[in-house]
Design a protein around this motif. Structure first.
Motif, PDB file in Angstrom:
ATOM      1  N   GLU A  66       0.813  -1.214   0.000  1.00 46.80           N
ATOM      2  CA  GLU A  66       0.000   0.000   0.000  1.00 46.80           C
ATOM      3  C   GLU A  66       0.849   1.267   0.000  1.00 46.80           C
ATOM      4  OE1 GLU A  66      -2.742  -0.177   3.217  1.00 46.80           O
ATOM      5  OE2 GLU A  66      -3.839  -1.884   2.401  1.00 46.80           O
ATOM      6  N   GLY A  67       2.143   1.117   0.243  1.00 46.16           N
ATOM      7  CA  GLY A  67       3.033   2.275   0.255  1.00 46.16           C
ATOM      8  C   GLY A  67       3.463   2.728  -1.128  1.00 46.16           C
ATOM      9  N   TYR A  68       3.178   1.901  -2.156  1.00 47.82           N
ATOM     10  CA  TYR A  68       3.552   2.283  -3.515  1.00 47.82           C
ATOM     11  C   TYR A  68       2.714   3.457  -3.998  1.00 47.82           C
ATOM     12  CZ  TYR A  68       6.285  -2.027  -4.168  1.00 47.82           C
ATOM     13  OH  TYR A  68       7.210  -3.027  -4.080  1.00 47.82           O
ATOM     14  N   THR A  69       3.296   4.251  -4.875  1.00 48.44           N
ATOM     15  CA  THR A  69       2.598   5.388  -5.476  1.00 48.44           C
ATOM     16  C   THR A  69       2.716   5.270  -6.988  1.00 48.44           C
ATOM     17  OG1 THR A  69       3.113   6.808  -3.582  1.00 48.44           O
ATOM     18  CG2 THR A  69       2.517   7.921  -5.628  1.00 48.44           C
ATOM     19  N   THR A  70       1.656   5.613  -7.698  1.00 42.12           N
ATOM     20  CA  THR A  70       1.687   5.593  -9.160  1.00 42.12           C
ATOM     21  C   THR A  70       2.282   6.899  -9.675  1.00 42.12           C
ATOM     22  OG1 THR A  70      -0.302   4.227  -9.166  1.00 42.12           O
ATOM     23  CG2 THR A  70       0.298   5.272 -11.244  1.00 42.12           C
ATOM     24  N   TRP A  71       3.120   6.781 -10.699  1.00 43.09           N
ATOM     25  CA  TRP A  71       3.801   7.935 -11.278  1.00 43.09           C
ATOM     26  C   TRP A  71       2.823   8.936 -11.887  1.00 43.09           C
ATOM     27  CZ3 TRP A  71       8.286  10.360 -11.291  1.00 43.09           C
ATOM     28  CH2 TRP A  71       8.572  11.278 -12.311  1.00 43.09           C
ATOM     29  N   LYS A  72       3.114  10.217 -11.678  1.00 47.04           N
ATOM     30  CA  LYS A  72       2.370  11.296 -12.327  1.00 47.04           C
ATOM     31  C   LYS A  72       3.390  12.187 -13.026  1.00 47.04           C
ATOM     32  CE  LYS A  72      -1.266  11.394  -8.809  1.00 47.04           C
ATOM     33  NZ  LYS A  72      -1.856  12.163  -7.717  1.00 47.04           N
ATOM     34  N   SER A  73       3.048  12.690 -14.197  1.00 47.69           N
ATOM     35  CA  SER A  73       4.001  13.487 -14.981  1.00 47.69           C
ATOM     36  C   SER A  73       4.467  14.734 -14.225  1.00 47.69           C
ATOM     37  CB  SER A  73       3.385  13.888 -16.332  1.00 47.69           C
ATOM     38  OG  SER A  73       2.191  14.622 -16.127  1.00 47.69           O
ATOM     39  N   GLU A  74       3.627  15.229 -13.323  1.00 45.39           N
ATOM     40  CA  GLU A  74       3.999  16.435 -12.561  1.00 45.39           C
ATOM     41  C   GLU A  74       5.189  16.185 -11.628  1.00 45.39           C
ATOM     42  OE1 GLU A  74       0.843  16.555  -8.924  1.00 45.39           O
ATOM     43  OE2 GLU A  74       0.011  16.125 -10.911  1.00 45.39           O
ATOM     44  N   PHE A  75       5.462  14.905 -11.311  1.00 42.48           N
ATOM     45  CA  PHE A  75       6.566  14.589 -10.402  1.00 42.48           C
ATOM     46  C   PHE A  75       7.927  14.985 -10.969  1.00 42.48           C
ATOM     47  CE2 PHE A  75       4.099  10.861  -8.234  1.00 42.48           C
ATOM     48  CZ  PHE A  75       3.290  11.798  -7.603  1.00 42.48           C
ATOM     49  N   LYS A  76       8.015  15.102 -12.297  1.00 44.56           N
ATOM     50  CA  LYS A  76       9.312  15.472 -12.894  1.00 44.56           C
ATOM     51  C   LYS A  76       9.698  16.904 -12.515  1.00 44.56           C
ATOM     52  CE  LYS A  76       7.222  16.792 -17.299  1.00 44.56           C
ATOM     53  NZ  LYS A  76       7.039  16.438 -18.706  1.00 44.56           N
ATOM     54  N   ASN A  77       8.729  17.664 -12.017  1.00 43.11           N
ATOM     55  CA  ASN A  77       8.989  19.046 -11.569  1.00 43.11           C
ATOM     56  C   ASN A  77       9.227  19.118 -10.065  1.00 43.11           C
ATOM     57  OD1 ASN A  77       8.557  20.122 -14.206  1.00 43.11           O
ATOM     58  ND2 ASN A  77       6.358  19.901 -13.873  1.00 43.11           N
ATOM     59  N   GLY A 178      15.802   1.889   4.466  1.00 42.25           N
ATOM     60  CA  GLY A 178      15.302   2.387   5.739  1.00 42.25           C
ATOM     61  C   GLY A 178      15.446   3.888   5.873  1.00 42.25           C
ATOM     62  N   CYS A 179      15.355   4.586   4.731  1.00 38.27           N
ATOM     63  CA  CYS A 179      15.461   6.057   4.737  1.00 38.27           C
ATOM     64  C   CYS A 179      14.256   6.671   4.034  1.00 38.27           C
ATOM     65  CB  CYS A 179      16.712   6.502   3.988  1.00 38.27           C
ATOM     66  SG  CYS A 179      18.257   6.121   4.783  1.00 38.27           S
ATOM     67  N   TYR A 180      14.051   7.934   4.305  1.00 43.00           N
ATOM     68  CA  TYR A 180      13.023   8.672   3.572  1.00 43.00           C
ATOM     69  C   TYR A 180      13.420  10.137   3.505  1.00 43.00           C
ATOM     70  CZ  TYR A 180      11.171  10.433   8.059  1.00 43.00           C
ATOM     71  OH  TYR A 180      11.031  11.048   9.283  1.00 43.00           O
ATOM     72  N   VAL A 181      12.810  10.841   2.559  1.00 43.50           N
ATOM     73  CA  VAL A 181      12.984  12.294   2.452  1.00 43.50           C
ATOM     74  C   VAL A 181      11.600  12.926   2.434  1.00 43.50           C
ATOM     75  CG1 VAL A 181      15.195  12.127   1.237  1.00 43.50           C
ATOM     76  CG2 VAL A 181      13.074  12.260  -0.089  1.00 43.50           C
ATOM     77  N   LEU A 182      11.557  14.218   2.649  1.00 47.41           N
ATOM     78  CA  LEU A 182      10.276  14.931   2.671  1.00 47.41           C
ATOM     79  C   LEU A 182       9.953  15.586   1.335  1.00 47.41           C
ATOM     80  CD1 LEU A 182      10.467  16.537   6.228  1.00 47.41           C
ATOM     81  CD2 LEU A 182       9.284  14.436   5.526  1.00 47.41           C
ATOM     82  N   ASP A 183      10.987  15.759   0.523  1.00 45.82           N
ATOM     83  CA  ASP A 183      10.758  16.311  -0.814  1.00 45.82           C
ATOM     84  C   ASP A 183      11.951  16.002  -1.713  1.00 45.82           C
ATOM     85  OD1 ASP A 183      12.834  18.070  -0.204  1.00 45.82           O
ATOM     86  OD2 ASP A 183      11.542  19.803   0.097  1.00 45.82           O
ATOM     87  N   ILE A 184      11.736  16.144  -2.992  1.00 46.76           N
ATOM     88  CA  ILE A 184      12.818  16.067  -3.979  1.00 46.76           C
ATOM     89  C   ILE A 184      12.634  17.270  -4.883  1.00 46.76           C
ATOM     90  CG2 ILE A 184      13.903  14.741  -5.827  1.00 46.76           C
ATOM     91  CD1 ILE A 184      12.660  12.207  -4.588  1.00 46.76           C
ATOM     92  N   LYS A 185      13.575  18.185  -4.837  1.00 49.32           N
ATOM     93  CA  LYS A 185      13.469  19.414  -5.630  1.00 49.32           C
ATOM     94  C   LYS A 185      13.906  19.142  -7.078  1.00 49.32           C
ATOM     95  CE  LYS A 185      14.467  22.125  -1.490  1.00 49.32           C
ATOM     96  NZ  LYS A 185      14.673  20.943  -0.620  1.00 49.32           N
TER      97      LYS A 185
END
Length: 195
Positions: A66-77, A178-185
């Motif tokens: 359930e932790g998976y996310t489907t790709w959205k084109s907006e993620f490239k920004n 075992g890591c995570y980030v809050l954003d990817i610029k």
């Protein structure tokens, strides 16, 4: 008070520049921050990481997570944790690791790969958090497990910077699972690939 001190010293830098002394504004600014009691880490390192997304929503059930996310084109920004399904300690997060997240079909008996999109990016160690729900010191090349756990357990949101002296940043074979980030610029993204 601090602001006033900084403004006065910026004027001092301008004078120093006129006198041909080799000093930059950023160097003087760092010095002023130290004098003002602002802690600055000048040696913050970066690490290259990966995070993955399902190519199609149709594959969500096959992924079995359930932790998976489907790709959205907006993620490239750029991406934000709030756009993800994954959570760490109940809060939205982007799961990351050094090696690519391979997505496997958990429904069929064949164990086929599920098509996914991988985002490779760079991040400062102080912006990469340890997932307190699921981490293993071995995945970071840690030898002193007790010290590692002591540091991690003493902080509310421990980062790789907090344990940088204990982890092996040179060994590219370590997963750093075992890591995570809050954003990817956007400027942190190195490459986006279909796998």
């Amino acid at each position: 008070m601090v602001e006033k001190y900084i403004i006065l010293n910026i004027e001092k830098v301008k004078l120093l520049k006129k006198s041909n002394k080799k000093i930059t504004l950023s160097e003087e600014f760092l010095r002023m921050q130290k004098l003002a009691g602002i802690q600055i880490n000048e040696n913050t390192q970066e690490v290259i990481l990966n995070t993955s997304f399902l190519q199609s929503q149709d594959d969500f059930e096959r992924g079995g997570d359930e932790g998976y996310t489907t790709w959205k084109s907006e993620f490239k920004n750029g991406l934000k944790a709030t756009q993800q399904n994954f959570k760490s300690s109940g809060k939205s997060a982007i799961p990351v690791q050094r090696i690519k997240f391979e997505m496997i079909d958990t429904i069929s008996n064949r164990g086929e790969d599920i098509p996914y999109i991988n985002v490779k990016f760079k991040k400062s160690l102080n912006e990469v958090f340890i997932d307190l729900d699921d981490y293993d010191p071995e995945e970071f090349g840690v030898e002193d497990f007790d010290k590692f756990d002591e540091i991690v357990e003493s902080k509310q949101n421990p980062t790789l910077q907090d344990v940088s002296e204990l982890i092996d940043l040179k060994n590219k074979d370590l997963s750093f699972y075992g890591c995570y980030v809050l954003d990817i610029k956007p400027n942190e993204i190195i490459k986006i690939t279909k796998e």
